[in-house]
Design a protein around this motif. Sequence first.
Motif, PDB file in Angstrom:
ATOM      1  N   PHE A 185       0.831  -1.204   0.000  1.00 41.01           N
ATOM      2  CA  PHE A 185       0.000   0.000   0.000  1.00 41.01           C
ATOM      3  C   PHE A 185       0.871   1.262   0.000  1.00 41.01           C
ATOM      4  O   PHE A 185       0.534   2.262  -0.648  1.00 41.01           O
ATOM      5  N   VAL A 186       1.964   1.228   0.732  1.00 39.30           N
ATOM      6  CA  VAL A 186       2.875   2.370   0.761  1.00 39.30           C
ATOM      7  C   VAL A 186       3.459   2.621  -0.624  1.00 39.30           C
ATOM      8  O   VAL A 186       3.581   3.774  -1.069  1.00 39.30           O
ATOM      9  N   ASP A 187       3.812   1.555  -1.340  1.00 39.54           N
ATOM     10  CA  ASP A 187       4.334   1.712  -2.705  1.00 39.54           C
ATOM     11  C   ASP A 187       3.311   2.407  -3.601  1.00 39.54           C
ATOM     12  O   ASP A 187       3.664   3.296  -4.395  1.00 39.54           O
ATOM     13  N   VAL A 188       2.048   2.022  -3.458  1.00 38.35           N
ATOM     14  CA  VAL A 188       0.985   2.639  -4.259  1.00 38.35           C
ATOM     15  C   VAL A 188       0.818   4.102  -3.858  1.00 38.35           C
ATOM     16  O   VAL A 188       0.673   4.992  -4.705  1.00 38.35           O
ATOM     17  N   LYS A 189       0.823   4.352  -2.569  1.00 38.91           N
ATOM     18  CA  LYS A 189       0.694   5.724  -2.067  1.00 38.91           C
ATOM     19  C   LYS A 189       1.770   6.625  -2.657  1.00 38.91           C
ATOM     20  O   LYS A 189       1.502   7.740  -3.112  1.00 38.91           O
ATOM     21  N   ARG A 190       3.004   6.134  -2.655  1.00 39.95           N
ATOM     22  CA  ARG A 190       4.113   6.927  -3.203  1.00 39.95           C
ATOM     23  C   ARG A 190       3.939   7.173  -4.700  1.00 39.95           C
ATOM     24  O   ARG A 190       4.171   8.285  -5.194  1.00 39.95           O
ATOM     25  N   GLU A 191       3.528   6.134  -5.411  1.00 38.14           N
ATOM     26  CA  GLU A 191       3.392   6.257  -6.867  1.00 38.14           C
ATOM     27  C   GLU A 191       2.406   7.344  -7.253  1.00 38.14           C
ATOM     28  O   GLU A 191       2.635   8.087  -8.230  1.00 38.14           O
ATOM     29  N   PHE A 192       1.324   7.467  -6.482  1.00 41.30           N
ATOM     30  CA  PHE A 192       0.270   8.400  -6.873  1.00 41.30           C
ATOM     31  C   PHE A 192       0.241   9.670  -6.023  1.00 41.30           C
ATOM     32  O   PHE A 192      -0.662  10.492  -6.182  1.00 41.30           O
ATOM     33  N   GLY A 193       1.198   9.814  -5.113  1.00 40.81           N
ATOM     34  CA  GLY A 193       1.270  11.043  -4.325  1.00 40.81           C
ATOM     35  C   GLY A 193       0.109  11.244  -3.382  1.00 40.81           C
ATOM     36  O   GLY A 193      -0.320  12.384  -3.153  1.00 40.81           O
ATOM     37  N   ALA A 194      -0.406  10.148  -2.838  1.00 42.37           N
ATOM     38  CA  ALA A 194      -1.545  10.232  -1.923  1.00 42.37           C
ATOM     39  C   ALA A 194      -1.065  10.353  -0.479  1.00 42.37           C
ATOM     40  O   ALA A 194       0.126  10.206  -0.176  1.00 42.37           O
ATOM     41  N   TYR A 195      -2.000  10.614   0.411  1.00 42.08           N
ATOM     42  CA  TYR A 195      -1.749  10.556   1.849  1.00 42.08           C
ATOM     43  C   TYR A 195      -2.256   9.202   2.360  1.00 42.08           C
ATOM     44  O   TYR A 195      -3.176   8.608   1.791  1.00 42.08           O
ATOM     45  N   LEU A 196      -1.669   8.753   3.486  1.00 42.75           N
ATOM     46  CA  LEU A 196      -2.038   7.444   4.033  1.00 42.75           C
ATOM     47  C   LEU A 196      -2.348   7.566   5.516  1.00 42.75           C
ATOM     48  O   LEU A 196      -1.551   8.099   6.295  1.00 42.75           O
ATOM     49  N   MET A 197      -3.533   7.066   5.897  1.00 38.50           N
ATOM     50  CA  MET A 197      -3.921   6.959   7.302  1.00 38.50           C
ATOM     51  C   MET A 197      -4.092   5.479   7.631  1.00 38.50           C
ATOM     52  O   MET A 197      -4.691   4.734   6.848  1.00 38.50           O
ATOM     53  N   ILE A 198      -3.577   5.065   8.789  1.00 40.55           N
ATOM     54  CA  ILE A 198      -3.799   3.698   9.236  1.00 40.55           C
ATOM     55  C   ILE A 198      -4.474   3.715  10.600  1.00 40.55           C
ATOM     56  O   ILE A 198      -4.073   4.461  11.494  1.00 40.55           O
ATOM     57  N   ASP A 199      -5.518   2.924  10.722  1.00 45.18           N
ATOM     58  CA  ASP A 199      -6.221   2.752  11.987  1.00 45.18           C
ATOM     59  C   ASP A 199      -5.587   1.553  12.696  1.00 45.18           C
ATOM     60  O   ASP A 199      -5.774   0.416  12.287  1.00 45.18           O
ATOM     61  N   GLU A 200      -4.832   1.833  13.746  1.00 44.35           N
ATOM     62  CA  GLU A 200      -4.125   0.782  14.490  1.00 44.35           C
ATOM     63  C   GLU A 200      -4.904   0.359  15.743  1.00 44.35           C
ATOM     64  O   GLU A 200      -4.313  -0.121  16.714  1.00 44.35           O
ATOM     65  N   ALA A 201      -6.228   0.488  15.705  1.00 42.78           N
ATOM     66  CA  ALA A 201      -7.041   0.194  16.886  1.00 42.78           C
ATOM     67  C   ALA A 201      -6.741  -1.184  17.460  1.00 42.78           C
ATOM     68  O   ALA A 201      -6.559  -1.351  18.670  1.00 42.78           O
ATOM     69  N   HIS A 202      -6.708  -2.206  16.597  1.00 44.41           N
ATOM     70  CA  HIS A 202      -6.519  -3.585  17.065  1.00 44.41           C
ATOM     71  C   HIS A 202      -5.067  -4.045  16.973  1.00 44.41           C
ATOM     72  O   HIS A 202      -4.773  -5.185  17.339  1.00 44.41           O
ATOM     73  N   SER A 203      -4.180  -3.196  16.503  1.00 42.27           N
ATOM     74  CA  SER A 203      -2.775  -3.582  16.379  1.00 42.27           C
ATOM     75  C   SER A 203      -1.854  -2.816  17.319  1.00 42.27           C
ATOM     76  O   SER A 203      -0.712  -3.221  17.534  1.00 42.27           O
ATOM     77  N   MET A 204      -2.343  -1.725  17.907  1.00 44.09           N
ATOM     78  CA  MET A 204      -1.560  -1.025  18.925  1.00 44.09           C
ATOM     79  C   MET A 204      -1.396  -1.931  20.144  1.00 44.09           C
ATOM     80  O   MET A 204      -2.361  -2.514  20.646  1.00 44.09           O
ATOM     81  N   GLY A 205      -0.152  -2.062  20.605  1.00 44.16           N
ATOM     82  CA  GLY A 205       0.119  -2.939  21.733  1.00 44.16           C
ATOM     83  C   GLY A 205       0.236  -4.397  21.358  1.00 44.16           C
ATOM     84  O   GLY A 205       0.596  -5.231  22.193  1.00 44.16           O
ATOM     85  N   VAL A 206      -0.056  -4.705  20.094  1.00 43.83           N
ATOM     86  CA  VAL A 206      -0.094  -6.092  19.626  1.00 43.83           C
ATOM     87  C   VAL A 206       1.054  -6.385  18.666  1.00 43.83           C
ATOM     88  O   VAL A 206       1.755  -7.395  18.784  1.00 43.83           O
ATOM     89  N   LEU A 207       1.270  -5.493  17.703  1.00 42.01           N
ATOM     90  CA  LEU A 207       2.277  -5.703  16.662  1.00 42.01           C
ATOM     91  C   LEU A 207       3.416  -4.694  16.804  1.00 42.01           C
ATOM     92  O   LEU A 207       3.238  -3.610  17.350  1.00 42.01           O
ATOM     93  N   GLY A 208       4.562  -5.058  16.254  1.00 40.76           N
ATOM     94  CA  GLY A 208       5.716  -4.175  16.281  1.00 40.76           C
ATOM     95  C   GLY A 208       6.604  -4.424  17.480  1.00 40.76           C
ATOM     96  O   GLY A 208       6.150  -4.918  18.524  1.00 40.76           O
ATOM     97  N   GLU A 209       7.858  -4.076  17.339  1.00 43.85           N
ATOM     98  CA  GLU A 209       8.830  -4.335  18.401  1.00 43.85           C
ATOM     99  C   GLU A 209       8.458  -3.646  19.698  1.00 43.85           C
ATOM    100  O   GLU A 209       8.660  -4.183  20.793  1.00 43.85           O
ATOM    101  N   THR A 210       7.905  -2.446  19.614  1.00 46.49           N
ATOM    102  CA  THR A 210       7.510  -1.715  20.822  1.00 46.49           C
ATOM    103  C   THR A 210       5.998  -1.594  20.967  1.00 46.49           C
ATOM    104  O   THR A 210       5.524  -0.926  21.889  1.00 46.49           O
ATOM    105  N   GLY A 211       5.235  -2.204  20.047  1.00 48.06           N
ATOM    106  CA  GLY A 211       3.780  -2.164  20.144  1.00 48.06           C
ATOM    107  C   GLY A 211       3.121  -1.012  19.428  1.00 48.06           C
ATOM    108  O   GLY A 211       1.945  -0.729  19.668  1.00 48.06           O
TER     109      GLY A 211
END
Length: 434
Positions: A196-222
Amino acid sequence: MSILDKFSPLAGRYDRMRDSGADPFSIKFDDVVSSVEGVVNGKRTLLFGTNNYLGLTFDPHSVEKSVEAIRLHGTGTTGSRIANGSYKGHEELEAALADFYGRKHCMVFSTGYQANLAMISTLVGQNDHLIIDADSHASIYDASRLGHAPVVRFRHNNPDDLAKRLSRLKDQPGDKLIVVEGIYSMLGDTAPLKEFVDVKREFGAYLMIDEAHSMGVLGETGRGLAEREGVEEDVDFVVGTFSKSLASVGGFCVSSLPGFEILRIAARPYMFTASLPPAIIASTTAALETMRSEPQRRAKLTANARRFYNGLKGAGFTVGPEANPIVAVILNEVDVAVAFWKRLVDEGMYLNLALPPATPSHQAFLRSSVSAAHEPEHIDFAIELMTRVGREFGLLPENVHPFPPRQVTAERLSARAATMPARRPAADVGAGMA
C-alpha cells in the motif's frame, strides 16, 4: 404508521433470534472478576470476547491512578476542550502518545469511533478523494458519510485494485487520502502495508492507518503494523483507540504534518464532544506506561493467539488467514452460529457473535479476542469446548484432535483461576463454572 416502521425487517430478524433463546445484544455480566473471567447468569464464564489484549483492565497501577484522579479532579469535565478548556492530564497524555509514536502532534478524542469520524470527515473536503478498503470498520464508513469528499472503495487488502482506482483519479484535482487498518476487526487479518505504501508513493496520496486492534499487539515496541513493516515514515496519520490494549475508552490521532493543530478548531466531532474525564485520562496514561515497560505482555499475547488459532485450525474449524489475537471461526449458516454461540455461553465461555451484514462476505463468525491474561489452561479449555460443541453440531470430523487429548475440566480450570494474581473473588456465583 410510525416513524419506527422502517425498522420492521430488522426487528423481525431480531425477534427470530430471541425466539431461538439467544440474544447476544442483551448479555449481562453479574460480575467481572478479572481480565479474563466474569459471571453470566450466576455462572463463572471465561471471557474471550473483550478485546482486552494486554489484560490491563485490573492493572493495579492503572486502577490506583484512576482513583487518585477522580478524587483530585472530580468525575468529569462537563464540556469540550474548546469550551471548557484542557486539563493537565489531557495534554500529558497527548505528549506521551506523540512521544511513543515519534510524532510531533497528537489529538485525543472521547472514543476511537470519534477519532475516525473527526479525522476522516475533516481531512478530505468536497474537492478531495477518500479511498477506503471495502472491509473498513463502521466508523470509517460513517466518517465517509459525514464528510463531503467522493468515496472510492477498493477490494479488501488488494494493492493492485487500489492502484487501479487511484490511476483513474490521476488527473483529478484535490488530495487523495487512503485509509486502511492494521488488524481488521472481524477476521483478524493484517493489511499488506508495504505494498500500500508503494501505491501511495506512486500516486502522491496521503495514508492513514487505523491501528485500533494492532496497537500494543504488533511491532517491536507495540506501535502497530506500520512499525512491524518498517514503513512508519510513509504513514501520514495514525489513528487508534484506548479501548483495546489500553483497557479504557477514548481515541487519538498522531501525525507530524505541519499545521496539524488547526484540526482542533476544524474537526466538529472534536469541538462539540465533552472531553474525557480525569479518571479515564489517568488510567490510560498509566496503561501506556505499563505497555511500554512490560513488553513481555505482548510476547505472551502472541503466544496465546498462536496457541488458540492453531488449536482451532487443527480441530478442523475454518478460521481467518492469520494467527492474530482476533480469531474468527467462520460459519456459513446464521442459525448454526447463533445456536453455537448460545451453547458456549451456557457452558462457560463468552465470545462475540458476528452476523451479516456487519461481516465480510455476509458470513457468520464466532469471533474471539485473546488476551495476555489468559493462561494455557484457559486456551485449552476454550479449544476443547469449541471442538466438542463443533462435533455435536456436525461441523467437525470425529477423529481430528487439536492436540493430544487431556482433561481440562471446569473444576481444574476454576481451581487454576483461583490462584491467579490480580483478581478478586466473585460474589455469590453459586457452583462456579459448569
